[in-house]
Design a protein around this motif. Sequence first.
Motif, PDB file in Angstrom:
ATOM      1  N   GLN A  17       0.841  -1.196   0.000  1.00  0.00           N
ATOM      2  CA  GLN A  17       0.000   0.000   0.000  1.00  0.00           C
ATOM      3  C   GLN A  17       0.883   1.256   0.000  1.00  0.00           C
ATOM      4  O   GLN A  17       1.915   1.288   0.643  1.00  0.00           O
ATOM      5  N   THR A  18       0.430   2.279  -0.702  1.00  0.00           N
ATOM      6  CA  THR A  18       1.107   3.565  -0.594  1.00  0.00           C
ATOM      7  C   THR A  18       0.122   4.551   0.010  1.00  0.00           C
ATOM      8  O   THR A  18      -1.081   4.361  -0.059  1.00  0.00           O
ATOM      9  N   HIS A  19       0.651   5.591   0.590  1.00  0.00           N
ATOM     10  CA  HIS A  19      -0.220   6.542   1.288  1.00  0.00           C
ATOM     11  C   HIS A  19       0.119   7.933   0.787  1.00  0.00           C
ATOM     12  O   HIS A  19       0.990   8.596   1.343  1.00  0.00           O
ATOM     13  N   ASP A  20      -0.575   8.375  -0.250  1.00  0.00           N
ATOM     14  CA  ASP A  20      -0.284   9.702  -0.795  1.00  0.00           C
ATOM     15  C   ASP A  20      -0.532  10.778   0.249  1.00  0.00           C
ATOM     16  O   ASP A  20       0.223  11.732   0.377  1.00  0.00           O
ATOM     17  N   ALA A  21      -1.617  10.574   1.031  1.00  0.00           N
ATOM     18  CA  ALA A  21      -2.010  11.612   1.983  1.00  0.00           C
ATOM     19  C   ALA A  21      -1.069  11.646   3.195  1.00  0.00           C
ATOM     20  O   ALA A  21      -0.984  12.647   3.880  1.00  0.00           O
ATOM     21  N   ASP A  22      -0.377  10.564   3.430  1.00  0.00           N
ATOM     22  CA  ASP A  22       0.432  10.461   4.646  1.00  0.00           C
ATOM     23  C   ASP A  22       1.733   9.746   4.307  1.00  0.00           C
ATOM     24  O   ASP A  22       1.914   8.579   4.605  1.00  0.00           O
ATOM     25  N   PRO A  23       2.638  10.469   3.627  1.00  0.00           N
ATOM     26  CA  PRO A  23       3.850   9.803   3.125  1.00  0.00           C
ATOM     27  C   PRO A  23       4.722   9.210   4.228  1.00  0.00           C
ATOM     28  O   PRO A  23       5.503   8.315   3.971  1.00  0.00           O
ATOM     29  N   ALA A  24       4.555   9.683   5.457  1.00  0.00           N
ATOM     30  CA  ALA A  24       5.380   9.144   6.549  1.00  0.00           C
ATOM     31  C   ALA A  24       4.877   7.785   7.012  1.00  0.00           C
ATOM     32  O   ALA A  24       5.539   7.105   7.786  1.00  0.00           O
ATOM     33  N   LEU A  25       3.684   7.396   6.560  1.00  0.00           N
ATOM     34  CA  LEU A  25       3.115   6.125   6.999  1.00  0.00           C
ATOM     35  C   LEU A  25       3.568   5.017   6.043  1.00  0.00           C
ATOM     36  O   LEU A  25       3.316   5.070   4.852  1.00  0.00           O
ATOM     37  N   ARG A  26       4.239   4.038   6.615  1.00  0.00           N
ATOM     38  CA  ARG A  26       4.772   2.928   5.847  1.00  0.00           C
ATOM     39  C   ARG A  26       3.914   1.710   6.174  1.00  0.00           C
ATOM     40  O   ARG A  26       3.540   1.509   7.322  1.00  0.00           O
ATOM     41  N   THR A  27       3.560   0.916   5.153  1.00  0.00           N
ATOM     42  CA  THR A  27       2.761  -0.275   5.445  1.00  0.00           C
ATOM     43  C   THR A  27       3.614  -1.522   5.338  1.00  0.00           C
ATOM     44  O   THR A  27       4.322  -1.721   4.361  1.00  0.00           O
ATOM     45  N   VAL A  28       3.546  -2.334   6.368  1.00  0.00           N
ATOM     46  CA  VAL A  28       4.373  -3.535   6.434  1.00  0.00           C
ATOM     47  C   VAL A  28       3.448  -4.745   6.471  1.00  0.00           C
ATOM     48  O   VAL A  28       2.441  -4.751   7.166  1.00  0.00           O
ATOM     49  N   ARG A  29       3.819  -5.770   5.733  1.00  0.00           N
ATOM     50  CA  ARG A  29       3.008  -6.997   5.711  1.00  0.00           C
ATOM     51  C   ARG A  29       3.329  -7.871   6.918  1.00  0.00           C
ATOM     52  O   ARG A  29       4.489  -8.095   7.232  1.00  0.00           O
ATOM     53  N   ALA A  30       2.289  -8.403   7.511  1.00  0.00           N
ATOM     54  CA  ALA A  30       2.512  -9.229   8.699  1.00  0.00           C
ATOM     55  C   ALA A  30       1.566 -10.421   8.679  1.00  0.00           C
ATOM     56  O   ALA A  30       0.663 -10.504   7.843  1.00  0.00           O
ATOM     57  N   ALA A  31       1.807 -11.319   9.598  1.00  0.00           N
ATOM     58  CA  ALA A  31       0.955 -12.502   9.755  1.00  0.00           C
ATOM     59  C   ALA A  31       0.529 -12.559  11.208  1.00  0.00           C
ATOM     60  O   ALA A  31       1.335 -12.313  12.103  1.00  0.00           O
ATOM     61  N   CYS A  32      -0.718 -12.886  11.452  1.00  0.00           N
ATOM     62  CA  CYS A  32      -1.128 -13.071  12.852  1.00  0.00           C
ATOM     63  C   CYS A  32      -0.427 -14.321  13.377  1.00  0.00           C
ATOM     64  O   CYS A  32      -0.512 -15.386  12.781  1.00  0.00           O
ATOM     65  N   PRO A  33       0.267 -14.190  14.510  1.00  0.00           N
ATOM     66  CA  PRO A  33       1.075 -15.311  15.007  1.00  0.00           C
ATOM     67  C   PRO A  33       0.302 -16.283  15.884  1.00  0.00           C
ATOM     68  O   PRO A  33       0.857 -17.275  16.322  1.00  0.00           O
ATOM     69  N   HIS A  34      -0.963 -15.992  16.169  1.00  0.00           N
ATOM     70  CA  HIS A  34      -1.630 -16.726  17.247  1.00  0.00           C
ATOM     71  C   HIS A  34      -2.094 -18.110  16.835  1.00  0.00           C
ATOM     72  O   HIS A  34      -2.238 -18.419  15.659  1.00  0.00           O
ATOM     73  N   ASP A  35      -2.343 -18.899  17.887  1.00  0.00           N
ATOM     74  CA  ASP A  35      -2.735 -20.299  17.711  1.00  0.00           C
ATOM     75  C   ASP A  35      -4.220 -20.333  17.360  1.00  0.00           C
ATOM     76  O   ASP A  35      -5.078 -20.436  18.222  1.00  0.00           O
ATOM     77  N   CYS A  36      -4.496 -20.264  16.085  1.00  0.00           N
ATOM     78  CA  CYS A  36      -5.866 -20.166  15.608  1.00  0.00           C
ATOM     79  C   CYS A  36      -5.840 -20.673  14.184  1.00  0.00           C
ATOM     80  O   CYS A  36      -4.855 -20.455  13.476  1.00  0.00           O
ATOM     81  N   PRO A  37      -6.893 -21.334  13.722  1.00  0.00           N
ATOM     82  CA  PRO A  37      -6.859 -21.881  12.365  1.00  0.00           C
ATOM     83  C   PRO A  37      -6.809 -20.796  11.284  1.00  0.00           C
ATOM     84  O   PRO A  37      -6.474 -21.085  10.137  1.00  0.00           O
ATOM     85  N   ASP A  38      -7.123 -19.539  11.641  1.00  0.00           N
ATOM     86  CA  ASP A  38      -7.332 -18.524  10.601  1.00  0.00           C
ATOM     87  C   ASP A  38      -6.042 -17.920  10.037  1.00  0.00           C
ATOM     88  O   ASP A  38      -6.037 -17.422   8.916  1.00  0.00           O
TER      89      ASP A  38
END
Length: 699
Positions: A6-27
């Motif tokens: 994702q890019t944020h034209d309105a908020d260039p200081a905001l960086r988006t990082v991809r993550a994974a939920c680490p919890h013990d859950c099937p989802d």
Amino acid sequence: MLNEPQTHDADPALRTVRAACPHDCPDTCAMLVGVRDGVAVQLRGDPSHPTTGGALCTKVSRYLERTYHAGRVLQPLRRAGPKGSGRFEPVSWEQALGDIAGRLRALAEVDAQSILPYSYCGTMGLVQGESMAARFFHRLGASRLDRTICSSAGAEGLRQVLGGLVGMDVEQFANSRLIVIWGSNSITSNLHFWSLAQQAKRQGATLVCIDPWRNDTARRCHMHLQLRPGTDSALAWALMGELVRNDWLDHDYIERHTLGFELLRERALQWSPERAGALCGLPPDSIRELARLLGTTRAAAIRLNYGLQRVRGGGNTVRAIACLPALTGAWREPAGGLLLSSSGHFAVDTAALERPDLLGDRIVRTINMSAIGDALLHPGGDGFGPRIDALVVYNSNPAAVAPDSGRVLAGLRREDLFTVVLEHFRTDTADLADYILPATTQLEHIDVHKSYGHRYWVANEQAIEPLGQARANTQIFRDLARHMGFTEPCFGDSDEQIAAQALADDPRNAGLDFATLRKQGWAKVAGCEAPFADGGFPTPSGRCQLAWPADLEAGRDPLPQVILPYECAETAPELARRYPLAMISPPARNFLNSSFVNVDSLRRTEGEPALLLHPLDAAERGIADGQRVRCFNDRGEALARCHVSDDTRQGLVVVFGVWWRKLSPDGRNVNELTHQGLTDLGGGACFYDCLVQVAAAPA
Ligand SMILES: Nc1nc2c(c(=O)[nH]1)N[C@H]1C(S)=C(S)[C@@H](COP(=O)(O)OP(=O)(O)OC[C@H]3O[C@@H](n4cnc5c(=O)[nH]c(N)nc54)[C@H](O)[C@@H]3O)O[C@H]1N2
Ligand SMILES: Nc1nc2c(c(=O)[nH]1)N[C@H]1C(S)=C(S)[C@@H](COP(=O)(O)OP(=O)(O)OC[C@H]3O[C@@H](n4cnc5c(=O)[nH]c(N)nc54)[C@H](O)[C@@H]3O)O[C@H]1N2
Ligand SMILES: [Mo]
């Protein structure tokens, strides 16, 4: 590329990082973290990831509150008072590591098996789970841990019938015409599956729930079979009986793709809906109706989950249920069949991650984590091997989650047990440590995840720098290895290298490597939508094994058995007279096992430990709705707020877990009551196989 950053034209200081939920859950959700000036400021579900669909559950939407929680342990701590006094003093990493390594080395010189790792799924990450940690303990020659606390009974049951943790693609449930949710409160524990079931419902599918209490999920299904806990195998046999009696069978499928049908047929005919109904506490007609639905609906799907295998007969229960889709040929449809776990669809190079070869030719014992209380209290000898003198806990909170807390706590309180706990927080377990080592959260390290509910690999990038002096589990074990003088090159692997090793060179990964995965964020494993439409089960015979060949050869009964709980009126009548109520303790919706209990916003929503008691049971005991009660048996007791409700069966109390002991009004939790008995297969824990009494608590 599946999805663009994702890019944020309105908020260039905001960086988006991809993550994974680490919890013990099937989802295993794909997440996007918004980072501004090194601080994580936003967290949301990745809208492009098919099963996450942009939505996170209530708990994980509070992951930032959890990460920046004032209670984070951010420097190494050393015990500075008697065990359990809760007094700790800060020490430097070098001091802590040097001292811990010294203690472990001294024990290892005598017998390294006196050292035991204890870990589970605080993070499901393949890197921060059992990679560097497992290498460390293998190299050390420590006792091994059998990680049975959650799913091993069902896993073994499924392996015997289907050949592994394989089944339907969860996304196919959206197209099913019948969905049987068996032993799962999906809305609490598998929310993103529930969205798919809702899609199916809107398209006219029938939803059935099989669960001892009317939970949120059961309430929203067309039909609810509210059976006695631990009796599901009898229900499954009666369903098979009805399929046979009404000839709702796919003879061609049975002939070509199953093993043991004649034996099964004979046994099934002995189970009438009346016989099973009496045992299960169900109206026989409800069993007939469910059999008719299973036998006459194409695209009939079973979402089996782990709730029903936390009893003595849990493994055989899963075996019995897993036979159903083969009898009706439901596997022919992509939207038919069964799903317990999708883990087996992933090709993970476990040997590369864990390096069991570092054990060399040393043969070490294995300790079952579901009986950790007894293990910690064992004096050694008598075939047990050496006493456990050191315990290294990571990704788990045994003082709260392990059964029979009285024994677990007595073990952890041993002054002569050296305990190291890697944690985010001062949990009940950490309070009993000699050293608490500050660990990073999912936002502070990288990882790679498979899933046990869907078929996507998900990558986790590091979003922020570690808080305080926190270090990733991998780094802590790397550092410890250095202090121990372990020189094997694998102890120098970086987290990126480990993540890359996780993805096995296997057709199921279709050439996917970690570099590609992290660019995309997530990627689906290769595999067929209807995996067993034409048989091809990953069993030795290639067939669905209605009978277990090893039993047949050994002259044992090869069919799934009906095994009643350790604790019920039929098997323990004297106990049942004193403790007439069956107790199950499924998760509270706002907690994840014992994780998130210390997140204030979530604990406020839960209020306090609570239980459900049927109006007839409440009246008999003179208990009013909203009153505080004691729930007890010979092992212990815990207090809870009583909700008088016919959502539960007469004779059944539902206690919601798993509270931190120290955040409960009485400093205890429900595992004071549970026992260390093991399941029939897989050596699993029997949390839902427990008799208790309930009485009004003294004011
Ligand atoms: N919100 C939330 N989500 C979670 C978790 C959590 O703690 N909180 N835990 C995660 C983990 S570690 C796991 S393993 C999964 C667990 O999730 P599930 O596999 O769904 O298992 P449970 O939540 O243990 O129990 C599910 C249902 O099984 C029912 N049940 C109990 N005994 C029996 C029985 O004998 N027969 C039948 N038919 N049903 C029975 C319970 O009443 C409950 O409604 O969920 C994961 N997701
Ligand atoms: N009565 C009852 N008891 C139960 C259950 C039940 O239904 N009823 N459910 C059982 C089930 S299904 C399960 S799976 C077990 C779960 O038991 P556990 O696996 O112990 O799960 P949690 O209670 O979530 O504790 C995980 C801990 O790991 C820590 N952690 C998370 N990430 C990291 C990390 O990256 N590094 C380190 N070092 N620590 C980390 C968290 O802060 C948390 O304290 O509980 C079982 N206990
Ligand atoms: Mo679990």
